[in-house]
Enzyme design. Structure first.
Site, PDB file in Angstrom:
ATOM      1  N   GLU A   1      29.860  27.358  25.281  1.00  0.00           N
ATOM      2  CA  GLU A   1      30.304  28.701  24.904  1.00  0.00           C
ATOM      3  C   GLU A   1      29.600  29.213  23.651  1.00  0.00           C
ATOM      4  OE1 GLU A   1      34.611  28.429  24.509  1.00  0.00           O
ATOM      5  OE2 GLU A   1      34.681  27.330  26.400  1.00  0.00           O
TER       6      GLU A   1
ATOM      7  N   GLY B   1      30.815  19.997  25.952  1.00  0.00           N
ATOM      8  CA  GLY B   1      31.477  19.851  24.660  1.00  0.00           C
ATOM      9  C   GLY B   1      31.127  18.467  24.152  1.00  0.00           C
ATOM     10  N   ASN B   2      32.024  17.849  23.397  1.00  0.00           N
ATOM     11  CA  ASN B   2      31.783  16.459  23.011  1.00  0.00           C
ATOM     12  C   ASN B   2      31.645  15.573  24.228  1.00  0.00           C
ATOM     13  OD1 ASN B   2      31.536  15.964  20.295  1.00  0.00           O
ATOM     14  ND2 ASN B   2      33.696  16.477  19.976  1.00  0.00           N
ATOM     15  N   GLY B   3      32.577  15.773  25.185  1.00  0.00           N
ATOM     16  CA  GLY B   3      32.424  15.225  26.523  1.00  0.00           C
ATOM     17  C   GLY B   3      31.769  16.320  27.340  1.00  0.00           C
TER      18      GLY B   3
ATOM     19  N   HIS C   1      30.349  22.185  31.911  1.00  0.00           N
ATOM     20  CA  HIS C   1      31.335  22.074  30.822  1.00  0.00           C
ATOM     21  C   HIS C   1      30.696  21.203  29.745  1.00  0.00           C
ATOM     22  CE1 HIS C   1      35.490  21.672  29.108  1.00  0.00           C
ATOM     23  NE2 HIS C   1      34.815  20.741  28.463  1.00  0.00           N
TER      24      HIS C   1
ATOM     25  N   LYS D   1      48.114  17.308  21.242  1.00  0.00           N
ATOM     26  CA  LYS D   1      47.874  18.748  21.128  1.00  0.00           C
ATOM     27  C   LYS D   1      48.929  19.432  21.972  1.00  0.00           C
ATOM     28  CE  LYS D   1      42.883  18.691  21.128  1.00  0.00           C
ATOM     29  NZ  LYS D   1      41.753  18.932  21.971  1.00  0.00           N
TER      30      LYS D   1
ATOM     31  N   GLU E   1      41.981  25.162  29.363  1.00  0.00           N
ATOM     32  CA  GLU E   1      42.632  24.127  30.169  1.00  0.00           C
ATOM     33  C   GLU E   1      44.154  24.189  30.041  1.00  0.00           C
ATOM     34  OE1 GLU E   1      39.845  21.798  28.187  1.00  0.00           O
ATOM     35  OE2 GLU E   1      39.197  20.720  29.967  1.00  0.00           O
TER      36      GLU E   1
ATOM     37  N   HIS F   1      37.153  16.619  33.909  1.00  0.00           N
ATOM     38  CA  HIS F   1      37.050  18.047  33.518  1.00  0.00           C
ATOM     39  C   HIS F   1      37.407  18.965  34.679  1.00  0.00           C
ATOM     40  CE1 HIS F   1      33.880  17.150  30.157  1.00  0.00           C
ATOM     41  NE2 HIS F   1      35.092  17.249  29.639  1.00  0.00           N
TER      42      HIS F   1
ATOM     43  N   ARG G   1      48.647  17.006  30.562  1.00  0.00           N
ATOM     44  CA  ARG G   1      47.292  16.706  31.019  1.00  0.00           C
ATOM     45  C   ARG G   1      47.175  15.203  31.230  1.00  0.00           C
ATOM     46  NH1 ARG G   1      41.634  18.356  28.226  1.00  0.00           N
ATOM     47  NH2 ARG G   1      40.378  17.783  30.005  1.00  0.00           N
TER      48      ARG G   1
ATOM     49  N   ASN H   1      48.795  17.660  25.567  1.00  0.00           N
ATOM     50  CA  ASN H   1      47.574  16.895  25.800  1.00  0.00           C
ATOM     51  C   ASN H   1      47.616  15.729  24.816  1.00  0.00           C
ATOM     52  OD1 ASN H   1      45.018  16.010  26.311  1.00  0.00           O
ATOM     53  ND2 ASN H   1      44.001  17.966  25.922  1.00  0.00           N
TER      54      ASN H   1
ATOM     55  N   ARG I   1      28.627   9.461  23.867  1.00  0.00           N
ATOM     56  CA  ARG I   1      28.521   8.648  25.095  1.00  0.00           C
ATOM     57  C   ARG I   1      27.110   8.739  25.674  1.00  0.00           C
ATOM     58  NH1 ARG I   1      33.480  11.537  27.964  1.00  0.00           N
ATOM     59  NH2 ARG I   1      34.567  11.896  26.014  1.00  0.00           N
TER      60      ARG I   1
ATOM     61  N   ARG J   1      26.632  21.340  15.865  1.00  0.00           N
ATOM     62  CA  ARG J   1      26.316  22.250  14.754  1.00  0.00           C
ATOM     63  C   ARG J   1      25.484  21.518  13.708  1.00  0.00           C
ATOM     64  NH1 ARG J   1      32.433  24.143  14.999  1.00  0.00           N
ATOM     65  NH2 ARG J   1      32.480  21.965  15.569  1.00  0.00           N
TER      66      ARG J   1
HETATM   67  P1  ADP Z   1      35.846  18.251  23.427  1.00  0.00           P
HETATM   68  O1  ADP Z   1      36.963  19.118  23.995  1.00  0.00           O
HETATM   69  O2  ADP Z   1      35.066  17.516  24.459  1.00  0.00           O
HETATM   70  O3  ADP Z   1      36.234  17.417  22.250  1.00  0.00           O
HETATM   71  P2  ADP Z   1      34.742  20.826  22.690  1.00  0.00           P
HETATM   72  O4  ADP Z   1      34.645  21.475  24.019  1.00  0.00           O
HETATM   73  O5  ADP Z   1      35.777  21.294  21.727  1.00  0.00           O
HETATM   74  O6  ADP Z   1      34.773  19.249  22.818  1.00  0.00           O
HETATM   75  O7  ADP Z   1      33.301  20.974  22.013  1.00  0.00           O
HETATM   76  C1  ADP Z   1      33.084  20.477  20.735  1.00  0.00           C
HETATM   77  C2  ADP Z   1      31.601  20.573  20.434  1.00  0.00           C
HETATM   78  O8  ADP Z   1      31.176  21.947  20.548  1.00  0.00           O
HETATM   79  C3  ADP Z   1      31.350  20.166  19.004  1.00  0.00           C
HETATM   80  O9  ADP Z   1      30.869  18.855  18.956  1.00  0.00           O
HETATM   81  C4  ADP Z   1      30.271  21.093  18.568  1.00  0.00           C
HETATM   82  O10 ADP Z   1      29.115  20.324  18.581  1.00  0.00           O
HETATM   83  C5  ADP Z   1      30.126  22.157  19.644  1.00  0.00           C
HETATM   84  N1  ADP Z   1      30.213  23.486  19.027  1.00  0.00           N
HETATM   85  C6  ADP Z   1      31.311  24.173  18.695  1.00  0.00           C
HETATM   86  N2  ADP Z   1      30.983  25.353  18.112  1.00  0.00           N
HETATM   87  C7  ADP Z   1      29.626  25.389  18.070  1.00  0.00           C
HETATM   88  C8  ADP Z   1      28.655  26.319  17.577  1.00  0.00           C
HETATM   89  N3  ADP Z   1      29.027  27.464  17.010  1.00  0.00           N
HETATM   90  N4  ADP Z   1      27.361  26.012  17.735  1.00  0.00           N
HETATM   91  C9  ADP Z   1      26.971  24.856  18.305  1.00  0.00           C
HETATM   92  N5  ADP Z   1      27.831  23.945  18.763  1.00  0.00           N
HETATM   93  C10 ADP Z   1      29.129  24.189  18.657  1.00  0.00           C
END
Ligand code: ADP
Length: 399
Positions: free
Chosen positions: A335, A210-212, A208, A14, A385, A180, A91, A7, A241, A285
């Site tokens: 998650e 996460g950051n995205g 999904h 990665k 993924e 995604h 990817r 990736n 974003r 977090r």
């Molecule tokens: P991406 O793959 O889009 O970079 P991820 O799916 O790895 O992102 O998600 C990262 C985000 O998940 C982090 O910005 C964080 O805010 C959130 N995250 C991870 N662990 C926790 C947690 N224990 N509690 C709350 N948010 C979390």
């Protein structure tokens, strides 16, 4: 059969090496700060032994060389020769309208990936460099391109078209592509297994986060709409974003602040989202800590805006699908944040959605968090993924 999964980002790679007979991880790692003086390569083998190398890695080719050397290393490595790598899965963010499935890389596939550069100028070029580097460092190994857009190629035209001049679509490829897809497909299929039902019988809303972040409406195994669009900027509020906004804001603010297209692109992609609203962080977090433990009002507002937009898309897709059997939460936040899941699912009883607050306390573990009475199953499913890419690569080279 060993599959290497790559990736590649603009300054990072990665990687994971998986034994696909048993689907076990042999090693994984990350090359960061490629192009900087002090690049960092970290490597963990299947037994958990960690290695970290700091050295100058000027480009992706050198990054891949260091990574392959780590895999071959007598002390921490996991293979003896590169011939133990049977295929490499890459990817690739954007496959445009060309790719309806993952593809074995040949000259034609390379030309089409390059054609998509203009649609994904941040993502496709470094990912393409990853393919070229493998061709040089491990000549002869099959490369498989796996696209984040493929799963959404089933969107009907009324969902993927924008109400813009038609020739923007015809001549310049302006349409919704969605992203995604590897993750949405993986967790949707997994939901079928968890519920002991055929996934292509189910109506699923896959979140999904996460950051995205994106939501997909999956009807009987086919994506019929998704919140990301022409680029991964559309849809939900994200880490940095903006997601959906009134497009008229762009010319307004460019005039008002004398911004260039680059300035505005940067602001929408890197300075907006929960980071822009809170002024605290893009990491949930930090935001949850600031909002819940420190009483930071802007952090609380950012979280409320995020939750509201997820709820908005779930509700819309509930209508589009004419009901839903399953709502899925995945991605780092999906998650791991019970607070976010509770806020999103609150007051959705009109849609038959009810979660059990005890079960919802789970982090990072596959769990059904809905009550037995809930008409919709709500499930937390960690995504993988890399495993999807390795499975696709295995499937293609086994044909
Ligand atoms: P991406 O793959 O889009 O970079 P991820 O799916 O790895 O992102 O998600 C990262 C985000 O998940 C982090 O910005 C964080 O805010 C959130 N995250 C991870 N662990 C926790 C947690 N224990 N509690 C709350 N948010 C979390």
């Amino acid at each position: 059969m060993n599959i290497l999964v790559l990736n590649s980002g603009s300054s990072s790679i990665k990687y994971q090496l998986l034994d696909m007979e048993q689907e076990v991880l042999l090693a994984k790692g990350l090359a960061e700060k490629i192009g900087f003086d002090e690049s960092i390569v970290s490597f963990v083998n299947g037994e958990g032994k960690k290695t970290k190398i700091t050295k100058s890695i000027p480009n992706h080719l050198e990054g891949i060389k260091v990574m392959i050397d780590a895999l071959l290393d007598a002390e921490c490595g996991v293979i003896k020769t590169v011939t133990e790598i049977d295929a490499v899965g890459h990817r690739i963010a954007q496959g445009g309208s060309y790719f309806k499935s993952s593809s074995l890389v040949n000259d034609d596939v390379k030309t089409k990936i390059k054609d998509c550069f203009q649609l994904a100028s941040l993502h496709n070029p470094p990912q393409f460099k990853g393919i070229l580097a493998i061709e040089e460092v491990v000549p002869g190994v099959p490369n498989i391109a796996c696209f984040d857009t493929v799963f959404h190629q089933t969107l009907p035209d009324h969902a993927y078209m924008y109400a813009l001049p038609y020739d923007w679509y015809q001549e310049d490829g302006v349409r919704k592509y969605g992203f995604h897809g590897l993750s949405h497909e993986f967790v949707s299929k997994r939901a079928g297994q968890i519920l002991n039902r055929k996934w292509d019988d189910l109506k699923i809303i896959s979140c999904h986060l996460g950051n995205g972040a994106s939501v997909a409406a999956v009807n009987k195994g086919e994506s019929i709409d998704t919140s990301m669009g022409f680029t991964p900027l559309q849809g939900l509020v994200m880490g940095t974003r903006c997601g959906d906004i009134d497009p008229a804001i762009i010319p307004y603010i460019m005039g008002k602040r004398n911004y260039s297209t680059e300035d505005v692109d940067n602001a929408l992609n890197k300075e907006s989202g929960v980071k822009g609203i809170s002024g605290v962080s893009s990491d949930f977090r930090d935001l949850e800590n600031a909002a819940f433990n420190e009483g930071n009002k802007r952090a609380a507002l950012a979280l409320q805006m995020f939750d509201y937009r997820v709820k908005f898309y779930i509700s819309a897709y509930f209508g589009i699908l004419n009901g839903a059997d399953v709502i899925l939460f995945t991605g780092g936040l999906g998650e791991n944040s019970p607070e976010m899941r509770e806020a999103v699912c609150k007051n959705l009883s009109a849609l038959g959605i009810e979660i059990d607050l005890e079960k919802n306390k789970v982090r990072g573990k596959e769990t059904i968090i809905s009550t037995p009475e809930s008409k919709v199953a709500v499930i937390v499913i960690p995504t993988d993924e890399e495993l999807v890419i390795a499975r696709e690569a295995k499937d293609i080279i086994s044909r």
